[in-house]
Design an enzyme around this catalytic site. Structure first.
Site, mmCIF file in Angstrom:
data_model
loop_
_atom_site.group_PDB
_atom_site.id
_atom_site.type_symbol
_atom_site.label_atom_id
_atom_site.label_comp_id
_atom_site.label_asym_id
_atom_site.label_seq_id
_atom_site.Cartn_x
_atom_site.Cartn_y
_atom_site.Cartn_z
ATOM 1 N N LYS A 110 30.374 58.508 -1.404
ATOM 2 C CA LYS A 110 31.344 59.032 -0.426
ATOM 3 C C LYS A 110 31.974 57.857 0.283
ATOM 4 O O LYS A 110 31.356 56.804 0.418
ATOM 5 C CB LYS A 110 30.626 59.927 0.598
HETATM 6 P P1 NAD Z 1 41.600 69.141 5.081
HETATM 7 O O1 NAD Z 1 41.799 67.902 5.859
HETATM 8 O O2 NAD Z 1 42.596 69.518 4.037
HETATM 9 O O3 NAD Z 1 41.436 70.392 6.038
HETATM 10 C C1 NAD Z 1 40.523 70.421 7.106
HETATM 11 C C2 NAD Z 1 40.771 71.687 7.921
HETATM 12 O O4 NAD Z 1 39.790 71.758 8.941
HETATM 13 C C3 NAD Z 1 42.141 71.724 8.604
HETATM 14 O O5 NAD Z 1 42.640 73.043 8.558
HETATM 15 C C4 NAD Z 1 41.793 71.357 10.042
HETATM 16 O O6 NAD Z 1 42.745 71.845 10.987
HETATM 17 C C5 NAD Z 1 40.453 72.059 10.170
HETATM 18 N N1 NAD Z 1 39.657 71.583 11.299
HETATM 19 C C6 NAD Z 1 39.431 70.309 11.680
HETATM 20 N N2 NAD Z 1 38.692 70.296 12.787
HETATM 21 C C7 NAD Z 1 38.456 71.588 13.109
HETATM 22 C C8 NAD Z 1 37.767 72.245 14.158
HETATM 23 N N3 NAD Z 1 37.166 71.525 15.114
HETATM 24 N N4 NAD Z 1 37.725 73.599 14.172
HETATM 25 C C9 NAD Z 1 38.336 74.318 13.227
HETATM 26 N N5 NAD Z 1 39.007 73.756 12.189
HETATM 27 C C10 NAD Z 1 39.062 72.418 12.153
HETATM 28 O O7 NAD Z 1 40.133 68.995 4.445
HETATM 29 P P2 NAD Z 1 39.540 69.739 3.169
HETATM 30 O O8 NAD Z 1 39.758 68.882 1.973
HETATM 31 O O9 NAD Z 1 39.991 71.155 3.186
HETATM 32 O O10 NAD Z 1 37.971 69.668 3.486
HETATM 33 C C11 NAD Z 1 37.305 70.629 4.308
HETATM 34 C C12 NAD Z 1 35.806 70.535 4.082
HETATM 35 O O11 NAD Z 1 35.525 70.769 2.696
HETATM 36 C C13 NAD Z 1 35.174 69.190 4.398
HETATM 37 O O12 NAD Z 1 33.873 69.399 4.902
HETATM 38 C C14 NAD Z 1 35.109 68.513 3.039
HETATM 39 O O13 NAD Z 1 34.090 67.513 2.996
HETATM 40 C C15 NAD Z 1 34.777 69.699 2.173
HETATM 41 N N6 NAD Z 1 35.096 69.512 0.748
HETATM 42 C C16 NAD Z 1 36.366 69.223 0.345
HETATM 43 C C17 NAD Z 1 36.627 69.106 -1.022
HETATM 44 C C18 NAD Z 1 38.022 68.875 -1.542
HETATM 45 O O14 NAD Z 1 38.207 68.960 -2.761
HETATM 46 N N7 NAD Z 1 39.018 68.638 -0.704
HETATM 47 C C19 NAD Z 1 35.596 69.254 -1.956
HETATM 48 C C20 NAD Z 1 34.316 69.551 -1.507
HETATM 49 C C21 NAD Z 1 34.085 69.695 -0.147
#
Ligand code: NAD
Length: 426
Positions: A110
């Site tokens: 990561k």
């Molecule tokens: P992103 O940056 O596209 O979206 C994050 C979202 O979380 C946004 O809508 C943001 O406004 C919201 N957010 C941030 N702080 C917040 C809060 N305090 N309360 C409510 N909402 C809040 O990120 P993503 O890629 O969608 O990732 C989200 C989660 O999924 C993370 O934990 C990431 O590690 C995990 N993840 C992502 C992927 C991927 O392919 N992108 C894969 C596996 C896991």
């Protein structure tokens, strides 16, 4: 593990708690526990960036490689103001178990940069991304370590990373996954994590004999994962009753029209103000009266001080590590079912694997092939975990057992350490 975890732990202590539970159940040797409890390598870099106003700002970045016994390190890069080494360390170890659970030939890693990407201009963000890649370039590589998007990064970021790496090492599309499609990105990668969450939810409802149409779902996060999960879950037929992001949320017990909400969000940049819905805080979505709660934003949002307020009987962990070990233990005592992150959000890394293989073969898959293989691999991994859970374990413990046992098998085959334990997941 029956013993209750401490109320508070750091993220890496929490991830290790789950690993140690598996190590005890699998009767791993002390050598193996020592080897797998800590990352192989941690890199901490300065990222000096000339800002648009001429000032030099120095950002901090990390890349942590946890274990590479099963293949090149693999894991996303997070741009977030609160990214820190302990959290990146925890997330790297979860990637090791996740890639093993879905049985793809990768290890776990990561990365993180302490920055609020929304506070930088596009030029500043591009310079930061390029310098970060230059500064970690000696430990990444197509057969060494392959980054991907995570919170705060996206296909555009991956395009810059690929270009920066290519300037040093020659054209190397397989150096990152989650790229823009014209640059070798896979069809279906952007939607993959959210779609995978919906596949896992569909399988869970089927196992429970529950009707999709009668299922009310609340989602925290409307970014890449949350918004695509909302689309795919609405397509399953479930009712999305609440959604929130960092700025606030909306609820409608009769169900939100997800395509219209997406259109409203694209136009206004906010969820609030969506016609027919009432406003709520970002956090309150966690306590919504619903059948399924999907945290899809930050880690550790359900913890010792708020787990009692969660009403949903089923939690699908779309975010990484959204439920602390203590809250997980308490929720399990109350009979809440938790489908763990290392399975529920594995759709992203699965399609990243498809992208990497397409790049190496210089060949493109159709969208329907990506979708079919994603469904097949994720559902079969879930079925394996359910079979292990049928021996009387929560799904998280079963998932850890399967993942850890596969990594141990690879460590033994390579002659690094010995456990004397037979693999669960031959
Ligand atoms: P992103 O940056 O596209 O979206 C994050 C979202 O979380 C946004 O809508 C943001 O406004 C919201 N957010 C941030 N702080 C917040 C809060 N305090 N309360 C409510 N909402 C809040 O990120 P993503 O890629 O969608 O990732 C989200 C989660 O999924 C993370 O934990 C990431 O590690 C995990 N993840 C992502 C992927 C991927 O392919 N992108 C894969 C596996 C896991």
């Amino acid at each position: 593990m029956d013993q209750a975890p401490p109320r508070t732990m750091t993220a890496s202590e929490g991830a290790n708690w789950f690993f140690r539970g598996a190590a005890t159940r699998l009767d791993l040797s002390d050598d193996l526990v020592t080897l797998l409890s800590a990352p192989y390598r941690e890199l901490h870099v300065q990222i000096p960036v000339r800002m648009d106003n001429g000032e030099l700002r120095v950002f901090t970045g990390f890349r942590v490689q946890h274990n590479g016994a099963r293949g090149p390190y693999k894991g996303g890069i997070r741009f977030h103001p609160e990214a820190n080494l302990d959290e990146v360390r925890a997330l790297a170890s979860l990637m090791t178990w996740k890639t093993a659970i879905v049985d793809i030939p990768f290890g776990g890693a990561k990365g993180g940069v302490q920055v609020d990407p929304r506070a930088l201009s596009v030029g500043e963000l591009q310079r930061l991304t390029r310098t970060y890649v230059e500064n970690i370039s000696h430990i990444i590589g197509v057969y060494r370590d392959i980054p991907a998007p995570d919170m705060g990064t996206d296909a555009r970021t991956m395009g810059w990373m690929m270009d920066a790496y290519g300037k040093m090492h020659g054209h190397s599309p397989a150096i990152v996954t989650g790229k823009p499609i014209p640059m070798g990105g896979s069809r279906g990668r952007t939607e993959a994590t959210g779609k995978g969450v919906a596949i896992v939810l569909g399988d869970t409802l089927q196992n429970l004999g529950r009707s999709r149409l009668a299922t009310r779902v609340a989602i925290q996060g409307f970014g890449n994962v949350g918004s695509h999960a909302a689309d795919a879950i609405a397509e399953l037929g479930c009712r999305i009753v609440a959604v929130s992001d960092v700025a606030g949320g909306v609820r409608n017990p009769d169900g939100l029209d997800v395509p219209a909400l997406r259109e409203h969000f694209a136009r206004t940049g906010r969820l609030e103000g969506f016609p027919g819905a009432t406003s709520m805080s970002s956090e309150d979505v966690l306590y919504e009266d619903c059948d399924v709660l999907i945290p899809a934003a930050l880690g550790e949002v359900i913890h010792a001080d708020n787990w009692e307020r969660v009403q949903a009987p089923l939690i699908i962990e779309a975010a990484n590590h959204p439920v602390t070990a203590y809250a997980d233990h308490q929720l399990a005592q109350r009979g809440v079912m938790v489908v763990p992150d290392i399975l529920a959000n594995a759709g992203g890394v699965l399609v990243s694997y498809f992208e990497w293989t397409q790049n190496i073969q210089q060949h493109r898959w159709t969208a329907s092939r990506v979708e079919t293989e994603l469904e097949e691999l994720l559902s079969s991994s879930y079925a394996e975990i359910c079979a292990r859970a049928a021996e009387g374990l929560p799904l998280r413990s079963a998932a850890f057992d399967v993942g850890v046992s596969r990594v141990v098998e690879a460590v033994e085959i390579r002659g690094i350490a010995s456990s004397g334990v037979e693999s669960l997941a031959a």
